[in-house]
Design an enzyme around this catalytic site. Structure first.
Site, PDB file in Angstrom:
ATOM      1  N   CYS A 100       0.001  -6.562  -3.526  1.00 18.73           N
ATOM      2  CA  CYS A 100       1.025  -6.893  -4.566  1.00 18.73           C
ATOM      3  C   CYS A 100       2.516  -6.808  -3.862  1.00 18.73           C
ATOM      4  CB  CYS A 100       0.963  -5.674  -5.726  1.00 18.73           C
ATOM      5  SG  CYS A 100       0.926  -4.194  -4.853  1.00 18.73           S
TER       6      CYS A 100
ATOM      7  N   HIS B 203       6.848  -3.989  -9.696  1.00 16.95           N
ATOM      8  CA  HIS B 203       7.390  -3.450  -8.504  1.00 16.95           C
ATOM      9  C   HIS B 203       8.931  -4.172  -7.893  1.00 16.95           C
ATOM     10  CE1 HIS B 203       3.869  -1.644  -7.618  1.00 16.95           C
ATOM     11  NE2 HIS B 203       3.258  -2.145  -6.620  1.00 16.95           N
TER      12      HIS B 203
END
Ligand code: A2P
Length: 332
Positions: free
Chosen positions: A130, A243
């Site tokens: 990710c 994130h």
């Protein structure tokens, strides 16, 4: 053209649920949908396009007639069941790290290297890490224009990157602290509430974590750039979702800030949100549940030549996992 029969392995998990949502929101054309999870979830129902779909227990016989199998139930499950799915004729799109560095398995970000998905001798396509996906969404357009050489990165990774259990641990610790109660840390090595932890995944022999090494190794594979240098510190932060990554990127050609901003024009999946004079920059809450990664704080490095400092934020459950996998399925 026959529409594909699609399966989601790990359908009840944080990423599995998001995959279901992406298939629905993107109006993915399929003939049938099979939802697979552990025996614990067998018999539960999940909604897809207003209909109840019953979750089945994953077994080695689950894949007869399946054309595309989206895996998101952890590396062990991918290693054990991925080859069975491929042998049964399904194209496996695997969200775990199990096959990412395998030479016979393409590692694909559809906006960056879609053509790689065509060559899949093992019937498996890997979905990258990710943080790597989100960082590359910011770096690839700059690489195309200025030739990326070196990256120094620090990440700010949300607890949803650890699956549903990461979210539960943060929530329980915040509640326990607010009520003056004792609590244990089970998912993370230290308290995550009101704290940050400079460890994501386990440490390797060189002192970097596996997550940090993925930025280097997967970045090289996706960009087809064997000499790319990446040094990274991955940090878990008490954010639910999305994130953020602080990047220093050095190039072979000198980029101006204006040219860097222009490099994103017309690039799908990434937007520049960068007006520091008005406090405009991306934060994790801006990208939660959204497809696009947002780039801001683009400025000239005060330390390195031909280098920029920048900041990118992306929803790691979505672009960092479920959406990227569904976009790969769309290429197929
Ligand atoms: P289950 O809900 O039945 O445990 P997350 O990463 O959010 O925790 O999700 C993990 C996903 O992987 C869930 O869908 C979970 O199903 C699934 N899973 C875990 N262990 C197995 C297993 N042994 N067989 C099949 N699916 C599994």
């Amino acid at each position: 053209m026959k529409l594909p029969h699609v399966a989601i392995v790990g359908a009840t998990g944080a990423v599995g649920v998001e995959m279901l949502l992406c298939l629905e929101q993107r109006n993915f054309q399929l003939s049938e949908l099979t939802l697979l999870a552990s025996a614990r979830s067998a018999g539960k129902t999940m909604k897809f396009r207003s209909e109840d779909v019953t979750v089945k227990e994953l077994t080695h016989d689950s894949f007869a007639g399946i054309d595309i199998a989206l895996f998101s139930a952890g590396g062990g499950i991918s290693l054990e069941y991925g080859p069975s799915a491929a042998a049964a004729g399904a194209v496996v799109i695997d969200n775990s790290s199990a096959f990412r560095m395998d030479e016979g398995v393409p590692l694909v970000v559809p906006e960056i290297n879609p053509e790689a998905a065509k060559n899949r001798p093992k019937g498996i396509i890997a979905n990258p890490n990710c943080t790597t996906i989100i960082s590359l969404m910011a770096l690839a357009p700059l690489h195309e224009k200025f030739g990326l050489e070196t990256v120094i990165a620090s990440t700010y990774q949300a607890v949803s990157g650890s699956g549903a259990q990461g979210i539960v641990e943060l929530e329980e610790q915040v509640k326990a602290i607010a009520n003056g109660q004792d609590f244990e840390s089970k998912v993370y090595p230290r308290q995550i509430a009101f704290n940050v932890i400079p460890q994501v995944d386990s440490f390797t022999e060189n002192g970097y974590t596996k997550e940090e090494m993925k930025m280097l190794n997967e970045g090289r594979k996706i960009l087809g750039h064997d000499t790319l240098k990446v040094s990274c510190t991955c940090v878990r932060v008490p954010v639910y979702r999305s994130h953020s990554v602080s990047l220093t990127a050095q190039f072979s050609k000198e980029p101006s800030v204006e040219e860097a901003r222009a490099a994103y024009k017309g690039k799908p999946g990434v937007q520049v949100v960068d007006n520091p004079a008005n406090n405009v920059f991306p934060v994790p809450l801006d990208t939660t549940g959204k497809d696009d990664c947002l780039v801001g704080r683009i400025r000239k490095s005060l330390v390195l030549e031909k280098a920029l400092d920048l900041w990118v934020v992306g929803d790691q459950v979505r672009k960092g996992a479920a959406l990227n996998a569904v976009q790969i399925a769309e290429i197929l």
